[in-house]
Design a protein around this motif. Structure first.
Motif, PDB file in Angstrom:
ATOM      1  N   UNK A  14     -94.448 104.915  31.259  1.00 49.59           N
ATOM      2  CA  UNK A  14     -94.159 105.383  32.744  1.00 49.59           C
ATOM      3  C   UNK A  14     -95.499 104.955  33.509  1.00 49.59           C
ATOM      4  N   UNK A  15     -95.425 104.147  34.485  1.00 50.38           N
ATOM      5  CA  UNK A  15     -96.362 103.648  35.425  1.00 50.38           C
ATOM      6  C   UNK A  15     -96.248 104.099  36.678  1.00 50.38           C
ATOM      7  N   UNK A  16     -97.238 104.753  37.396  1.00 49.23           N
ATOM      8  CA  UNK A  16     -97.285 105.113  38.998  1.00 49.23           C
ATOM      9  C   UNK A  16     -97.609 103.691  39.679  1.00 49.23           C
ATOM     10  N   UNK A  17     -97.423 103.817  41.101  1.00 49.87           N
ATOM     11  CA  UNK A  17     -97.297 102.735  41.817  1.00 49.87           C
ATOM     12  C   UNK A  17     -98.438 101.809  41.600  1.00 49.87           C
ATOM     13  N   UNK A  18     -99.676 102.434  41.310  1.00 54.24           N
ATOM     14  CA  UNK A  18    -100.806 101.658  41.166  1.00 54.24           C
ATOM     15  C   UNK A  18    -100.974 101.068  39.821  1.00 54.24           C
ATOM     16  N   UNK A  19     -99.947 101.370  39.107  1.00 53.85           N
ATOM     17  CA  UNK A  19    -100.051 100.595  37.440  1.00 53.85           C
ATOM     18  C   UNK A  19    -100.904 101.617  36.650  1.00 53.85           C
ATOM     19  N   UNK A  20    -101.056 102.716  36.943  1.00 57.32           N
ATOM     20  CA  UNK A  20    -101.772 103.776  35.881  1.00 57.32           C
ATOM     21  C   UNK A  20    -100.826 104.312  35.170  1.00 57.32           C
ATOM     22  N   UNK A  21    -100.997 104.262  33.484  1.00 59.94           N
ATOM     23  CA  UNK A  21    -100.039 104.980  32.768  1.00 59.94           C
ATOM     24  C   UNK A  21     -99.979 106.651  33.172  1.00 59.94           C
ATOM     25  N   UNK A  29     -92.337 107.050  37.674  1.00 62.51           N
ATOM     26  CA  UNK A  29     -91.917 108.420  37.342  1.00 62.51           C
ATOM     27  C   UNK A  29     -90.505 108.844  38.235  1.00 62.51           C
ATOM     28  N   UNK A  30     -90.414 108.275  39.472  1.00 62.68           N
ATOM     29  CA  UNK A  30     -89.170 108.607  40.508  1.00 62.68           C
ATOM     30  C   UNK A  30     -87.953 107.917  40.069  1.00 62.68           C
ATOM     31  N   UNK A  31     -88.073 107.266  39.127  1.00 61.46           N
ATOM     32  CA  UNK A  31     -86.649 106.408  38.775  1.00 61.46           C
ATOM     33  C   UNK A  31     -85.796 107.445  38.007  1.00 61.46           C
ATOM     34  N   UNK A  32     -84.519 107.175  37.877  1.00 65.57           N
ATOM     35  CA  UNK A  32     -83.551 108.215  37.219  1.00 65.57           C
ATOM     36  C   UNK A  32     -83.717 107.962  35.779  1.00 65.57           C
ATOM     37  N   UNK A  84     -87.249 110.561  35.564  1.00 70.59           N
ATOM     38  CA  UNK A  84     -88.077 110.426  34.535  1.00 70.59           C
ATOM     39  C   UNK A  84     -89.096 111.298  34.352  1.00 70.59           C
ATOM     40  N   UNK A  85     -89.683 111.675  35.516  1.00 71.05           N
ATOM     41  CA  UNK A  85     -91.060 112.344  35.605  1.00 71.05           C
ATOM     42  C   UNK A  85     -90.767 113.881  35.144  1.00 71.05           C
ATOM     43  N   UNK A  86     -89.590 114.354  35.193  1.00 71.58           N
ATOM     44  CA  UNK A  86     -89.104 115.539  34.819  1.00 71.58           C
ATOM     45  C   UNK A  86     -88.868 115.711  33.214  1.00 71.58           C
TER      46      UNK A  86
END
Length: 155
Positions: A114-121, A93-96, A6-8
């Motif tokens: 897309x949310x990072x681990x801490x919940x930030x967009x 972001x690290x999901x496929x 996803x991040x890419x």
């Protein structure tokens, strides 16, 4: 073959709105920026998502049964909070890309904040982003047609 993440493919730093933005202002923003969905943030926390379809539907509902004098006031007061989808389906972001596509199909939606681990967009991934990936792969396979598609029979 590399798994696409996803991040890419996501759009980083997506355009957002607050829940108290008017539907008219959000609609104008979407048209001006050529986007179809807006994550809704309140104090930097994702609280919802609104699509252009939501905005169009709200305008149509406001018009129905309203006289012309009330219409302007009604639309000027209607806020995103009243029409957004609260607590939207999200992804990290690290999901496929496959995981993102499965979620979109399962919930019949066209995009995921897309949310990072801490919940930030940190982004948004949409069906258009996934389609760009598919087109890229098709173009690559046209350049190297050494392998036939599995569903064709060889003689």
């Amino acid at each position: 073959m590399r798994l696409e993440l996803v991040k890419d493919w996501m759009t980083r730093e997506p355009i957002t709105v607050g829940p108290d933005v008017t539907v008219l202002d959000a609609g104008r923003l979407m048209v001006d920026r050529t986007i179809r969905r807006l994550p809704v943030l309140e104090q930097d926390e994702l609280v919802g998502i609104v699509t252009y379809g939501d905005v169009r539907g709200a305008r149509a509902a406001a018009v129905a049964g309203t006289d012309i004098w009330e219409l302007g006031n009604s639309l000027a007061r209607l806020t995103i909070r009243e029409i957004m989808t609260p607590n939207p389906v999200t992804i990290t972001p690290d999901e496929t890309i496959g995981a993102a596509a499965r979620l979109m199909l399962k919930y019949m939606i066209g995009g995921l904040p897309v949310l990072e681990a801490r919940g930030r967009l940190v982004g948004i991934i949409t069906e258009s982003d996934i389609f760009r990936l598919v087109v890229r792969d098709w173009m690559r396979s046209e350049e190297d047609p050494s392998e036939p598609y599995a569903h064709y029979e060889q003689e």
